[in-house]
Scaffold this motif. Structure first.
Motif, PDB file in Angstrom:
ATOM      1  N   VAL A   1       0.862  -1.179   0.000  1.00  0.00           N
ATOM      2  CA  VAL A   1       0.000   0.000   0.000  1.00  0.00           C
ATOM      3  C   VAL A   1       0.898   1.228   0.000  1.00  0.00           C
ATOM      4  O   VAL A   1       1.656   1.453   0.937  1.00  0.00           O
ATOM      5  CB  VAL A   1      -0.932   0.017   1.230  1.00  0.00           C
ATOM      6  N   GLY A   2       0.838   1.990  -1.083  1.00  0.00           N
ATOM      7  CA  GLY A   2       1.760   3.117  -1.204  1.00  0.00           C
ATOM      8  C   GLY A   2       3.124   2.613  -1.635  1.00  0.00           C
ATOM      9  O   GLY A   2       3.238   1.851  -2.588  1.00  0.00           O
ATOM     10  N   ALA A   3       4.143   2.994  -0.895  1.00  0.00           N
ATOM     11  CA  ALA A   3       5.516   2.587  -1.219  1.00  0.00           C
ATOM     12  C   ALA A   3       6.100   1.784  -0.070  1.00  0.00           C
ATOM     13  O   ALA A   3       6.042   2.213   1.093  1.00  0.00           O
ATOM     14  CB  ALA A   3       6.380   3.810  -1.511  1.00  0.00           C
ATOM     15  N   PHE A   4       6.639   0.619  -0.383  1.00  0.00           N
ATOM     16  CA  PHE A   4       7.285  -0.209   0.634  1.00  0.00           C
ATOM     17  C   PHE A   4       8.627   0.417   1.005  1.00  0.00           C
ATOM     18  O   PHE A   4       9.431   0.769   0.133  1.00  0.00           O
ATOM     19  CB  PHE A   4       7.477  -1.622   0.097  1.00  0.00           C
ATOM     20  N   ILE A   5       8.856   0.564   2.301  1.00  0.00           N
ATOM     21  CA  ILE A   5      10.147   1.080   2.794  1.00  0.00           C
ATOM     22  C   ILE A   5      11.032  -0.114   3.106  1.00  0.00           C
ATOM     23  O   ILE A   5      10.786  -0.843   4.079  1.00  0.00           O
ATOM     24  CB  ILE A   5       9.944   1.948   4.044  1.00  0.00           C
ATOM     25  N   PRO A   6      12.049  -0.377   2.273  1.00  0.00           N
ATOM     26  CA  PRO A   6      12.866  -1.579   2.463  1.00  0.00           C
ATOM     27  C   PRO A   6      13.544  -1.615   3.834  1.00  0.00           C
ATOM     28  O   PRO A   6      14.189  -0.654   4.250  1.00  0.00           O
ATOM     29  CB  PRO A   6      13.899  -1.487   1.336  1.00  0.00           C
ATOM     30  N   ASP A   7      13.363  -2.697   4.522  1.00  0.00           N
ATOM     31  CA  ASP A   7      13.980  -2.939   5.817  1.00  0.00           C
ATOM     32  C   ASP A   7      13.602  -4.358   6.228  1.00  0.00           C
ATOM     33  O   ASP A   7      12.743  -4.991   5.596  1.00  0.00           O
ATOM     34  CB  ASP A   7      13.484  -1.919   6.855  1.00  0.00           C
ATOM     35  N   THR A   8      14.227  -4.853   7.271  1.00  0.00           N
ATOM     36  CA  THR A   8      13.833  -6.130   7.849  1.00  0.00           C
ATOM     37  C   THR A   8      12.988  -5.846   9.073  1.00  0.00           C
ATOM     38  O   THR A   8      13.479  -5.313  10.077  1.00  0.00           O
ATOM     39  CB  THR A   8      15.067  -6.965   8.232  1.00  0.00           C
ATOM     40  N   TYR A   9      11.708  -6.180   8.986  1.00  0.00           N
ATOM     41  CA  TYR A   9      10.764  -5.860  10.051  1.00  0.00           C
ATOM     42  C   TYR A   9      10.404  -7.130  10.824  1.00  0.00           C
ATOM     43  O   TYR A   9      10.250  -8.216  10.235  1.00  0.00           O
ATOM     44  CB  TYR A   9       9.486  -5.254   9.479  1.00  0.00           C
ATOM     45  N   THR A  10      10.230  -6.972  12.131  1.00  0.00           N
ATOM     46  CA  THR A  10       9.783  -8.062  12.986  1.00  0.00           C
ATOM     47  C   THR A  10       8.538  -7.616  13.733  1.00  0.00           C
ATOM     48  O   THR A  10       8.577  -6.616  14.473  1.00  0.00           O
ATOM     49  CB  THR A  10      10.870  -8.476  13.990  1.00  0.00           C
ATOM     50  N   ALA A  11       7.460  -8.346  13.519  1.00  0.00           N
ATOM     51  CA  ALA A  11       6.212  -8.085  14.245  1.00  0.00           C
ATOM     52  C   ALA A  11       6.111  -9.108  15.371  1.00  0.00           C
ATOM     53  O   ALA A  11       6.052 -10.312  15.128  1.00  0.00           O
ATOM     54  CB  ALA A  11       5.018  -8.192  13.315  1.00  0.00           C
ATOM     55  N   SER A  12       6.112  -8.636  16.605  1.00  0.00           N
ATOM     56  CA  SER A  12       6.060  -9.508  17.787  1.00  0.00           C
ATOM     57  C   SER A  12       4.693  -9.395  18.451  1.00  0.00           C
ATOM     58  O   SER A  12       4.124  -8.288  18.545  1.00  0.00           O
ATOM     59  CB  SER A  12       7.144  -9.108  18.791  1.00  0.00           C
ATOM     60  N   PHE A  13       4.182 -10.540  18.937  1.00  0.00           N
ATOM     61  CA  PHE A  13       2.845 -10.572  19.525  1.00  0.00           C
ATOM     62  C   PHE A  13       2.927 -10.976  21.003  1.00  0.00           C
ATOM     63  O   PHE A  13       3.756 -11.808  21.393  1.00  0.00           O
ATOM     64  CB  PHE A  13       1.956 -11.555  18.768  1.00  0.00           C
ATOM     65  N   THR A  14       2.043 -10.385  21.779  1.00  0.00           N
ATOM     66  CA  THR A  14       1.949 -10.694  23.209  1.00  0.00           C
ATOM     67  C   THR A  14       0.475 -10.825  23.577  1.00  0.00           C
ATOM     68  O   THR A  14      -0.361  -9.990  23.187  1.00  0.00           O
ATOM     69  CB  THR A  14       2.586  -9.580  24.056  1.00  0.00           C
ATOM     70  N   VAL A  15       0.149 -11.882  24.318  1.00  0.00           N
ATOM     71  CA  VAL A  15      -1.221 -12.113  24.776  1.00  0.00           C
ATOM     72  C   VAL A  15      -1.285 -11.757  26.258  1.00  0.00           C
ATOM     73  O   VAL A  15      -0.577 -12.354  27.085  1.00  0.00           O
ATOM     74  CB  VAL A  15      -1.653 -13.565  24.545  1.00  0.00           C
ATOM     75  N   GLY A  16      -2.128 -10.773  26.585  1.00  0.00           N
ATOM     76  CA  GLY A  16      -2.264 -10.345  27.975  1.00  0.00           C
ATOM     77  C   GLY A  16      -3.098 -11.320  28.790  1.00  0.00           C
ATOM     78  O   GLY A  16      -3.743 -12.223  28.260  1.00  0.00           O
ATOM     79  N   VAL A  17      -3.080 -11.139  30.103  1.00  0.00           N
ATOM     80  CA  VAL A  17      -3.839 -12.019  30.997  1.00  0.00           C
ATOM     81  C   VAL A  17      -5.338 -11.902  30.748  1.00  0.00           C
ATOM     82  O   VAL A  17      -6.107 -12.822  31.045  1.00  0.00           O
ATOM     83  CB  VAL A  17      -3.516 -11.683  32.468  1.00  0.00           C
ATOM     84  N   ASP A  18      -5.713 -10.761  30.148  1.00  0.00           N
ATOM     85  CA  ASP A  18      -7.130 -10.571  29.829  1.00  0.00           C
ATOM     86  C   ASP A  18      -7.487 -11.100  28.443  1.00  0.00           C
ATOM     87  O   ASP A  18      -8.619 -10.943  27.970  1.00  0.00           O
ATOM     88  CB  ASP A  18      -7.505  -9.098  29.933  1.00  0.00           C
ATOM     89  N   GLY A  19      -6.482 -11.717  27.769  1.00  0.00           N
ATOM     90  CA  GLY A  19      -6.730 -12.279  26.448  1.00  0.00           C
ATOM     91  C   GLY A  19      -6.545 -11.315  25.309  1.00  0.00           C
ATOM     92  O   GLY A  19      -6.662 -11.702  24.134  1.00  0.00           O
ATOM     93  N   VAL A  20      -6.268 -10.054  25.600  1.00  0.00           N
ATOM     94  CA  VAL A  20      -6.062  -9.067  24.539  1.00  0.00           C
ATOM     95  C   VAL A  20      -4.678  -9.276  23.921  1.00  0.00           C
ATOM     96  O   VAL A  20      -3.675  -9.404  24.627  1.00  0.00           O
ATOM     97  CB  VAL A  20      -6.188  -7.634  25.091  1.00  0.00           C
ATOM     98  N   VAL A  21      -4.669  -9.323  22.594  1.00  0.00           N
ATOM     99  CA  VAL A  21      -3.408  -9.531  21.854  1.00  0.00           C
ATOM    100  C   VAL A  21      -2.872  -8.174  21.403  1.00  0.00           C
ATOM    101  O   VAL A  21      -3.591  -7.387  20.767  1.00  0.00           O
ATOM    102  CB  VAL A  21      -3.617 -10.435  20.621  1.00  0.00           C
TER     103      VAL A  21
END
Length: 400
Positions: free
Chosen positions: A212-232
């Motif tokens: 979408v638009g222009a990709f900005i070249p880089d190495t990206y890491t998307a990290s996920f965390t699940v809270g005690v309330d279940g919210v990600v």
């Protein structure tokens, strides 16, 4: 004026020989169909004939090159058409493997067929043209360009592009190097590649991806965390850019950052990651091997199934890039074939005009030559008859 007998004979003989020579010249012209029997007859016309004949010889040489180019490009186009058929069959098999109704055993059977298609692809990459030369070997036309060692396919040709001259200064590529045909497509979606972490334990699956638009070249890491309330929650960090995005995630959301859009489904576990890197080049053989390996992954647990779907989906993206690249190469080959046809038509027209000009200069007018032949025969007969009559005159004949 007194004319001696010897002088009369000499003059008469010379006259008959001259007319005989003229008659012989006309007869030889009629026999050959040419106006000029030797350059001395008309030096200017002889020079024009030589020039026209040189032009025709050059045109014939270019026409021969066009025929060779058409044969080579036709063979390449045919091979590429078969390559497209192979890749499309692998795409069908991949979609079958993505079907949740498939068992592990049926997916392994699909993997066997994918590897068979990979072998067929290698055979096509080592195709030989009508001249006995390997089509995709660059300049190393006597050696198969692709070889397999320990399951890894390697290109041993070079990057040379063979060309032929179709007209003065007009060279056309008649063979594409295998590295440009089978090793130049981009992986992933052609702009970036998405990889799920090998240690992921959740069921997060990456579906479609888009720029979408222009990709900005880089190495990206998307990290996920699940809270005690279940919210990600998630955070995206670039190796160079640093933190670029963060927020919360729910099943079915799209993740967008730095020109990247990832359509996601399923739920991650804490510590699950997705990595996005600029798309590198991937050869078609590696792409097919990646799909076969993904089909053979275990899929008993949700996390295992998610890992398999992620690899198959990304492999399918890469396969689509291979198909697009092969289509682009085929379009290039078709354009070059079209150039050959246009140049061939131009040569045919130029050859016809040159032949007409040559005919005007060199070809005999048979009607005019036949008239001259009749005149020369009449003239020779008249000289011979005159000589015969005059030679028989003498005083003794008169006295008798």
């Amino acid at each position: 004026m007194r004319v001696s007998t010897s002088n009369f004979y000499i003059l008469s003989l010379a006259s008959m020989q001259a007319r005989q020579a003229d008659l012989d010249r006309v007869q030889r012209q009629l026999g050959s169909g040419l106006k000029l029997l030797q350059p001395a007859d008309n030096p200017g016309a002889a020079a024009s004939i030589n020039r026209f004949q040189a032009t025709l010889a050059a045109t014939d040489a270019f026409t021969a090159n066009i025929n060779r180019a058409n044969a080579a490009l036709g063979a390449e186009e045919s091979a590429l058409s078969s390559v497209g058929d192979v890749l499309n069959r692998v795409r069908e098999l991949t979609l079958q493997g993505l079907n949740a109704g498939q068992s592990a055993e049926s997916r392994r059977g699909i993997a066997v067929e994918v590897r068979a298609m990979r072998s067929q692809l290698m055979a096509l990459a080592n195709s030989v043209g009508s001249d006995g030369e390997y089509l995709f070997a660059g300049y190393k036309v006597t050696t198969p360009p692709y070889q397999e060692t320990a399951g890894v396919v390697s290109y041993v040709g070079d990057a040379g592009q063979r060309t032929l001259e179709l007209s003065p200064g007009n060279n056309v590529v008649v063979a594409d190097a295998g590295s440009a045909v089978f090793g130049s497509a981009r992986e992933g979606n052609g702009v970036f590649r998405t990889v799920a972490g090998l240690a992921n334990t959740g069921s997060l699956v990456v579906g479609g991806t888009a720029v979408v638009g222009a990709f900005i070249p880089d190495t990206y890491t998307a990290s996920f965390t699940v809270g005690v309330d279940g919210v990600v929650s998630y955070s995206v960090t670039g190796a160079v850019s640093g933190p670029v995005a963060s927020g919360t995630y729910a099943d079915g959301d799209a993740l967008s950052f730095a020109g990247v859009t990832l359509n996601l489904s399923g739920l991650p576990a804490t510590g699950d990651v997705l990595r996005v890197t600029p798309a590198a080049r991937q050869d078609a053989f590696a792409a097919l091997e990646e799909l076969a390996a993904a089909l053979e992954l275990p899929d008993g647990a949700p996390a295992q199934r998610a890992a398999q779907v992620n690899r198959l989906s990304r492999g399918l993206e890469s396969l689509d890039q291979q198909l697009l690249h092969i289509s682009a190469v085929r379009a290039s080959v078709g354009a070059r074939l079209q150039v050959g046809e246009l140049v061939a038509d131009a040569h045919a027209g130029a050859k016809l005009r040159t032949q007409e000009a040559l005919s005007d200069v060199s070809d005999l007018d048979y009607a005019e030559a036949a008239t001259r032949l009749a005149q020369q025969l009449t003239s020779l007969q008249a000289v011979q008859e005159t000589f015969s009559r005059l030679a028989s005159l003498s005083l003794f004949n008169y006295l008798r």
